[in-house]
Design a protein around this motif. Structure first.
Motif, PDB file in Angstrom:
ATOM      1  N   UNK A   1      45.079  54.632  41.155  1.00  0.00           N
ATOM      2  CA  UNK A   1      44.509  54.712  42.330  1.00  0.00           C
ATOM      3  C   UNK A   1      45.253  53.724  43.639  1.00  0.00           C
ATOM      4  N   UNK A   2      45.524  52.529  42.973  1.00  0.00           N
ATOM      5  CA  UNK A   2      45.698  51.331  43.628  1.00  0.00           C
ATOM      6  C   UNK A   2      47.604  51.547  43.935  1.00  0.00           C
ATOM      7  N   UNK A   3      48.012  52.294  42.936  1.00  0.00           N
ATOM      8  CA  UNK A   3      49.525  52.512  43.147  1.00  0.00           C
ATOM      9  C   UNK A   3      50.222  51.378  42.637  1.00  0.00           C
ATOM     10  N   UNK A   4      49.778  50.613  41.446  1.00  0.00           N
ATOM     11  CA  UNK A   4      50.334  49.583  40.742  1.00  0.00           C
ATOM     12  C   UNK A   4      50.475  49.897  39.340  1.00  0.00           C
TER      13      UNK A   4
ATOM     14  N   UNK B   1      49.037  40.063  49.135  1.00  0.00           N
ATOM     15  CA  UNK B   1      47.945  40.280  49.827  1.00  0.00           C
ATOM     16  C   UNK B   1      47.777  42.103  50.143  1.00  0.00           C
ATOM     17  N   UNK B   2      49.106  42.663  50.237  1.00  0.00           N
ATOM     18  CA  UNK B   2      49.094  44.094  50.050  1.00  0.00           C
ATOM     19  C   UNK B   2      48.692  44.665  48.866  1.00  0.00           C
ATOM     20  N   UNK B   3      48.950  44.122  47.867  1.00  0.00           N
ATOM     21  CA  UNK B   3      48.505  44.573  46.648  1.00  0.00           C
ATOM     22  C   UNK B   3      46.751  44.701  46.528  1.00  0.00           C
TER      23      UNK B   3
ATOM     24  N   UNK C   1      41.463  46.830  46.389  1.00  0.00           N
ATOM     25  CA  UNK C   1      40.213  46.812  47.318  1.00  0.00           C
ATOM     26  C   UNK C   1      40.027  48.296  47.876  1.00  0.00           C
ATOM     27  N   UNK C   2      40.971  48.909  48.365  1.00  0.00           N
ATOM     28  CA  UNK C   2      40.810  50.186  48.935  1.00  0.00           C
ATOM     29  C   UNK C   2      40.395  50.965  47.696  1.00  0.00           C
ATOM     30  N   UNK C   3      41.069  50.852  46.578  1.00  0.00           N
ATOM     31  CA  UNK C   3      40.733  51.798  45.412  1.00  0.00           C
ATOM     32  C   UNK C   3      39.371  51.366  44.899  1.00  0.00           C
TER      33      UNK C   3
ATOM     34  N   UNK D   1      35.729  42.728  49.855  1.00  0.00           N
ATOM     35  CA  UNK D   1      37.018  42.761  50.231  1.00  0.00           C
ATOM     36  C   UNK D   1      37.488  41.207  50.336  1.00  0.00           C
ATOM     37  N   UNK D   2      36.762  40.463  51.336  1.00  0.00           N
ATOM     38  CA  UNK D   2      37.140  39.088  51.510  1.00  0.00           C
ATOM     39  C   UNK D   2      36.928  38.182  50.265  1.00  0.00           C
ATOM     40  N   UNK D   3      35.862  38.443  49.624  1.00  0.00           N
ATOM     41  CA  UNK D   3      35.664  37.975  48.057  1.00  0.00           C
ATOM     42  C   UNK D   3      36.929  38.082  47.172  1.00  0.00           C
ATOM     43  N   UNK D   4      37.360  39.135  46.935  1.00  0.00           N
ATOM     44  CA  UNK D   4      38.381  39.468  46.396  1.00  0.00           C
ATOM     45  C   UNK D   4      39.560  38.591  46.629  1.00  0.00           C
TER      46      UNK D   4
END
Length: 288
Positions: free
Chosen positions: A45-48, A66-68, A73-75, A83-86
């Motif tokens: 889902x995250x594309x990694x 940050x992009x990853x 986070x979106x996944x 999100x900020x915590x991650x």
């Protein structure tokens, strides 16, 4: 603070919340060995790559972009606080600390004392109550009777049976909010020794705190509603707002409560304001 691999534990806890059909993945039935999404599914889902995501869950976030983190986070469908915590767990902030007790400017205490018909108090960065007015002591906890090193809302929520009884059916939401806020603060300031000591103490002393801590919830405190069962007037429902104090780096915020105008709760506050004999922090200072 039981830090360990906070990044990995947080990722696992958020991954466990999601089911394949919730995120558009096909579930082939049968018994799944882990709750929620598998690591392979989340990586897809995250594309990694799976190997890359596994390294993150192992706590290895060196050079992660940050992009990853945004993609993960979106996944995971994180909210704004999560999100900020991650991001903070992946790239921990570093701050200098003054270990002196927080100092209160006299005008702030004067402001609290001028609020005579509603609770109001100032807290530091560890849920420590630095100053309060009389109705805070009357409605929540008589802080003048609390040892200074336990004059935190964290201690009162999780270790004070009398305050827990006042919270009644609302204790669990309040406890969850408190622990989620401490998780947020731990991510914001991982080098804060006083915060670590507070969390470690509660982990050792409270099974409820330890269970809620392991849920890895995070939340910022901005506004809400207090529900208190007072022994004299019964139920009080008091919306609250938090006001940050940018000119006072040792302090976190000013908390202010107000009953709905014309409501039964406003009348109850008025009654308590005229009959209470509890002490404010300025009363306590004058008697010392």
């Amino acid at each position: 603070m039981a830090q360990g691999n906070d990044l990995g534990e947080f990722l696992k806890s958020r991954r466990a919340r999601l089911q394949p059909d919730e995120v558009g993945l096909r579930s082939y039935g049968g018994r799944r060995r882990v709750p929620g999404l598998r690591r392979e599914e989340l990586a897809q889902l995250a594309g990694v790559s799976v190997a890359y995501y596994v390294r993150l869950e192992q706590g290895n976030a060196d050079n992660v972009s940050a992009e990853i983190i945004d993609a993960i986070s979106r996944a995971l469908r994180l909210n704004g606080d999560e999100h900020a915590h991650l991001h903070r767990l992946a790239h921990p902030p570093r701050t200098d600390h003054r270990q002196d007790p927080p100092r209160l400017r006299p005008p702030l205490q004067h402001l609290l004392d001028s609020i005579t018909h509603a609770p109001a108090y100032v807290v530091g960065h560890h849920t420590n109550v630095v100053a309060w007015n009389r109705l805070t002591a009357e409605i929540f906890v008589d802080l003048a009777e609390v040892p200074p090193d336990e004059r935190t809302w964290t201690h009162q929520i999780h270790l004070n049976g009398g305050y827990r009884s006042r919270l009644a059916d609302n204790w669990l939401p309040v406890a969850c909010r408190n622990v989620a806020y401490l998780r947020l603060r731990a991510g914001q300031d991982p080098d804060d020794a006083r915060l670590r000591a507070l969390i470690d103490s509660l982990l050792a002393r409270s099974d409820d705190f330890r269970r809620l801590w392991d849920e890895h919830r995070v939340i910022e405190l901005t506004h809400g509603e207090a529900r208190i069962v007072h022994p004299e007037v019964g139920l009080l429902v008091l919306p609250f707002e938090t006001l940050h104090l940018p000119g006072d780096p040792d302090l976190s915020r000013l908390m202010m409560y107000a009953a709905e105008p014309g409501s039964e709760y406003e009348h109850k506050l008025d009654r308590l304001a005229t009959t209470s004999t509890r002490s404010s922090s300025s009363d306590l200072a004058r008697s010392a």
